[in-house]
Design an enzyme around this catalytic site. Sequence first.
Site, PDB file in Angstrom:
ATOM      1  N   ASP A  23       0.848  -1.199   0.000  1.00  0.00           N
ATOM      2  CA  ASP A  23       0.000   0.000   0.000  1.00  0.00           C
ATOM      3  C   ASP A  23       0.881   1.246   0.000  1.00  0.00           C
ATOM      4  O   ASP A  23       1.628   1.479   0.944  1.00  0.00           O
ATOM      5  CB  ASP A  23      -0.888  -0.042   1.253  1.00  0.00           C
ATOM      6  CG  ASP A  23      -1.710   1.225   1.416  1.00  0.00           C
ATOM      7  OD1 ASP A  23      -1.906   1.944   0.409  1.00  0.00           O
ATOM      8  OD2 ASP A  23      -2.149   1.497   2.547  1.00  0.00           O
ATOM      9  N   ASN A  25      -0.315   4.543  -0.570  1.00  0.00           N
ATOM     10  CA  ASN A  25      -0.939   5.822  -0.226  1.00  0.00           C
ATOM     11  C   ASN A  25      -1.759   5.756   1.067  1.00  0.00           C
ATOM     12  O   ASN A  25      -2.676   6.545   1.271  1.00  0.00           O
ATOM     13  CB  ASN A  25      -1.801   6.318  -1.403  1.00  0.00           C
ATOM     14  CG  ASN A  25      -2.945   5.357  -1.685  1.00  0.00           C
ATOM     15  OD1 ASN A  25      -2.943   4.218  -1.209  1.00  0.00           O
ATOM     16  ND2 ASN A  25      -3.939   5.801  -2.446  1.00  0.00           N
ATOM     17  N   ASP A  27      -4.075   3.823   2.574  1.00  0.00           N
ATOM     18  CA  ASP A  27      -5.518   3.615   2.744  1.00  0.00           C
ATOM     19  C   ASP A  27      -5.814   2.160   3.115  1.00  0.00           C
ATOM     20  O   ASP A  27      -6.972   1.737   3.120  1.00  0.00           O
ATOM     21  CB  ASP A  27      -6.298   4.040   1.480  1.00  0.00           C
ATOM     22  CG  ASP A  27      -5.901   3.213   0.257  1.00  0.00           C
ATOM     23  OD1 ASP A  27      -4.994   2.344   0.373  1.00  0.00           O
ATOM     24  OD2 ASP A  27      -6.489   3.425  -0.821  1.00  0.00           O
ATOM     25  N   ASP A  31      -1.689  -1.282  -3.919  1.00  0.00           N
ATOM     26  CA  ASP A  31      -1.935  -0.514  -5.145  1.00  0.00           C
ATOM     27  C   ASP A  31      -0.758  -0.623  -6.109  1.00  0.00           C
ATOM     28  O   ASP A  31       0.281  -1.196  -5.779  1.00  0.00           O
ATOM     29  CB  ASP A  31      -2.235   0.949  -4.798  1.00  0.00           C
ATOM     30  CG  ASP A  31      -1.245   1.492  -3.786  1.00  0.00           C
ATOM     31  OD1 ASP A  31      -0.039   1.486  -4.087  1.00  0.00           O
ATOM     32  OD2 ASP A  31      -1.676   1.876  -2.675  1.00  0.00           O
ATOM     33  N   ASP A 100      -4.403 -10.368 -15.816  1.00  0.00           N
ATOM     34  CA  ASP A 100      -5.473 -11.348 -15.645  1.00  0.00           C
ATOM     35  C   ASP A 100      -6.591 -11.009 -16.621  1.00  0.00           C
ATOM     36  O   ASP A 100      -6.930  -9.835 -16.806  1.00  0.00           O
ATOM     37  CB  ASP A 100      -5.995 -11.283 -14.204  1.00  0.00           C
ATOM     38  CG  ASP A 100      -6.261 -12.662 -13.626  1.00  0.00           C
ATOM     39  OD1 ASP A 100      -7.059 -13.403 -14.224  1.00  0.00           O
ATOM     40  OD2 ASP A 100      -5.677 -12.979 -12.573  1.00  0.00           O
ATOM     41  N   ASP A 195      -8.748 -16.385 -16.739  1.00  0.00           N
ATOM     42  CA  ASP A 195      -9.565 -16.894 -15.635  1.00  0.00           C
ATOM     43  C   ASP A 195     -10.614 -17.902 -16.115  1.00  0.00           C
ATOM     44  O   ASP A 195     -11.313 -17.631 -17.105  1.00  0.00           O
ATOM     45  CB  ASP A 195     -10.264 -15.695 -14.977  1.00  0.00           C
ATOM     46  CG  ASP A 195     -10.936 -16.036 -13.659  1.00  0.00           C
ATOM     47  OD1 ASP A 195     -10.223 -16.421 -12.719  1.00  0.00           O
ATOM     48  OD2 ASP A 195     -12.177 -15.904 -13.568  1.00  0.00           O
ATOM     49  N   GLU A 237      -6.429 -20.735 -16.918  1.00  0.00           N
ATOM     50  CA  GLU A 237      -6.864 -21.413 -15.695  1.00  0.00           C
ATOM     51  C   GLU A 237      -8.025 -22.329 -16.060  1.00  0.00           C
ATOM     52  O   GLU A 237      -9.061 -21.866 -16.533  1.00  0.00           O
ATOM     53  CB  GLU A 237      -7.299 -20.400 -14.638  1.00  0.00           C
ATOM     54  CG  GLU A 237      -7.528 -21.086 -13.292  1.00  0.00           C
ATOM     55  CD  GLU A 237      -8.608 -20.457 -12.436  1.00  0.00           C
ATOM     56  OE1 GLU A 237      -8.567 -20.641 -11.220  1.00  0.00           O
ATOM     57  OE2 GLU A 237      -9.516 -19.795 -12.977  1.00  0.00           O
ATOM     58  N   HIS A 311      -3.942 -17.219  -5.241  1.00  0.00           N
ATOM     59  CA  HIS A 311      -4.806 -16.425  -4.362  1.00  0.00           C
ATOM     60  C   HIS A 311      -6.084 -17.166  -3.963  1.00  0.00           C
ATOM     61  O   HIS A 311      -6.862 -16.647  -3.166  1.00  0.00           O
ATOM     62  CB  HIS A 311      -5.163 -15.118  -5.063  1.00  0.00           C
ATOM     63  CG  HIS A 311      -5.959 -15.377  -6.310  1.00  0.00           C
ATOM     64  ND1 HIS A 311      -5.417 -15.974  -7.432  1.00  0.00           N
ATOM     65  CD2 HIS A 311      -7.260 -15.164  -6.594  1.00  0.00           C
ATOM     66  CE1 HIS A 311      -6.358 -16.106  -8.340  1.00  0.00           C
ATOM     67  NE2 HIS A 311      -7.486 -15.614  -7.865  1.00  0.00           N
ATOM     68  N   ASP A 312      -6.331 -18.338  -4.537  1.00  0.00           N
ATOM     69  CA  ASP A 312      -7.512 -19.137  -4.170  1.00  0.00           C
ATOM     70  C   ASP A 312      -7.145 -20.295  -3.246  1.00  0.00           C
ATOM     71  O   ASP A 312      -8.040 -20.965  -2.718  1.00  0.00           O
ATOM     72  CB  ASP A 312      -8.157 -19.761  -5.421  1.00  0.00           C
ATOM     73  CG  ASP A 312      -8.729 -18.723  -6.370  1.00  0.00           C
ATOM     74  OD1 ASP A 312      -9.149 -17.655  -5.900  1.00  0.00           O
ATOM     75  OD2 ASP A 312      -8.736 -19.003  -7.591  1.00  0.00           O
TER      76      ASP A 312
END
Length: 541
Positions: A23, A25, A27, A31, A100, A195, A237, A311-312
């Site tokens: 991150d 910035n 928040d 990013d 992706d 995907d 995928e 990520h899954d």
Amino acid sequence: MEKSLAWWKKAIVYQIYPLSFMDSNHDGIGDIQGIISKLDYIKDLGVDVIWLSPVYQSPMDDNGYDISDYLKINPMFGSLEDLLKLIDEVHQRDMKLMMDLVINHTSDEHPWFIQSKDQDSPYKDYYIWRDQPSDIGSVFGGPAWTYDAQRKAYYFHLFSKRQPDLNWHHEPLRKEIYQMVNTWLDYGIDGFRLDVIDLIGKDIDQKRLADGPLLETHLKELYDTCFKGRDIITVGEMPGLSIERASALTDEHNGYLNMIFQFSHISLDEIPGQGKWALKDLDLVELKKVFGKAQSIFSKRGWNSLFLANHDQPRVVSRYGSEALRYESATMFATMIYGQQGTPYIYQGEEIGMTGVTYDIEDYQDIETKNIYHILKEKGQTESEIMTSIHKKSRDNSRTPFQWNNKPYAGFSTVKPWLKVNPNYKEINVENELNLEKSVLDYYKKLIKLRKTYDVFHDGAYHCLNDQDQEIYAYIRKNQHQTLLIITSFSNQETIFNLKHIIFKETLLNNQDYLIKEDNMICPPYFAGIFLIGDDAYAND
Ligand code: TEU
Ligand code: CA
């Protein structure tokens, strides 16, 4: 037959999940500028290609896998200018950027879908509408059909109801998709991860979803219109595809994609037919069987991708290994998978041995996890049964913020992140790894370097030495120049590997010391080693 070694066959790919990487910035959300600030770290690892999970405009119902504008960047991640800068910075470091491509479905906020609800709109056939639903269920639980009061019909969605499936039978839709794909390629990106692309040929009325009747027709059209003649990397995928079909679709002469993510090895720790939440221990003999089959089939045709995590999928150490022997098991799994033939994929944090989490249900953010909690409750499972499955399998295990250092929020952000940081960040983080004498990170660098030094990793034949052994996975990689022996122990106890007939020449890499007594190698728990050995009769098939 000797294969030509295209650059993407020798490349190491690193997956970034933008929400959780860095991150910039303050928040609490990762990013694009954050990614740019860490490119030297990625380069230093020995990475050649970055795969970036979606950063497009999205209401984030499924963390960006629900796109509402393919050509806009989600402001939470930055701007198109930031992305073009990222492409440039990646290229300056002699790496490549793969984006992706989520084209099986869009967000329900995509203008196409909003207009598709109107019977008279030119977009009416962009999605799959029926007067009556069938009994097909969605991957995230519940029915795959939702009623829309405006259209007075049901639309089809294999994932969340906010992810309506596109109607690939409809030519104008396909044309718009191809145009968008070419726009991105013209921006100078180097390829795509596609995907759930095995779903685009589906025939829902025949209930043929994955690897459906029109899959090859659509892939061919996509290839001819967008990929052909471009020097890019493509990986599809395909959770519902067999190894045999993955090999055919990646054929060097008449395939449509460079490689495929095929999931046979990933489902081995679930009770067959009962889905990912029905837990079962991984059986090493079964794992060897699946990998052996893939190694054999892809050696004849097509190309394989090598991955254990994304990520899954939960973190490898917590899923299959040991948190107590974290360094040992993390490095062992890396050796076991990246010693094989194919293109390696590393998921962010794997290289520092990040682990899974055991949060309370309120702390999970993932839509699939939240849905399944209620579904399993309704089915009558107890709270503790449900949480055992969620702790083991939730997708949020791998989505917690990246652990850079021991400062608050692990150096990922200076404010509370969108998903809770793993409480072990003070111990497990990049800074610590860089200071340790023996670290997962250092081992990954050595392993990557080794793969780049010996072509046998790319083109060598594979032969497993002990298909039936329940503790050790040992295999040979052999070409006309070298023979490698890779030994990995899946046991948390000391084990013995019998070396008879094997003539050791050199130890190329090992995660721990070992002892040789007469014909035996005494392997400590989660031992991993790569050895140059004498030429012998092993790898002849
Ligand atoms: O995942 C496809 C996929 O097969 C998943 O359904 C997987 O089985 C699931 O995550 C199991 O928990 C892709 C993306 O990688 C995933 O993040 C998206 O949610 C999904 O497609 C929909 O776009
Ligand atoms: Ca941010």
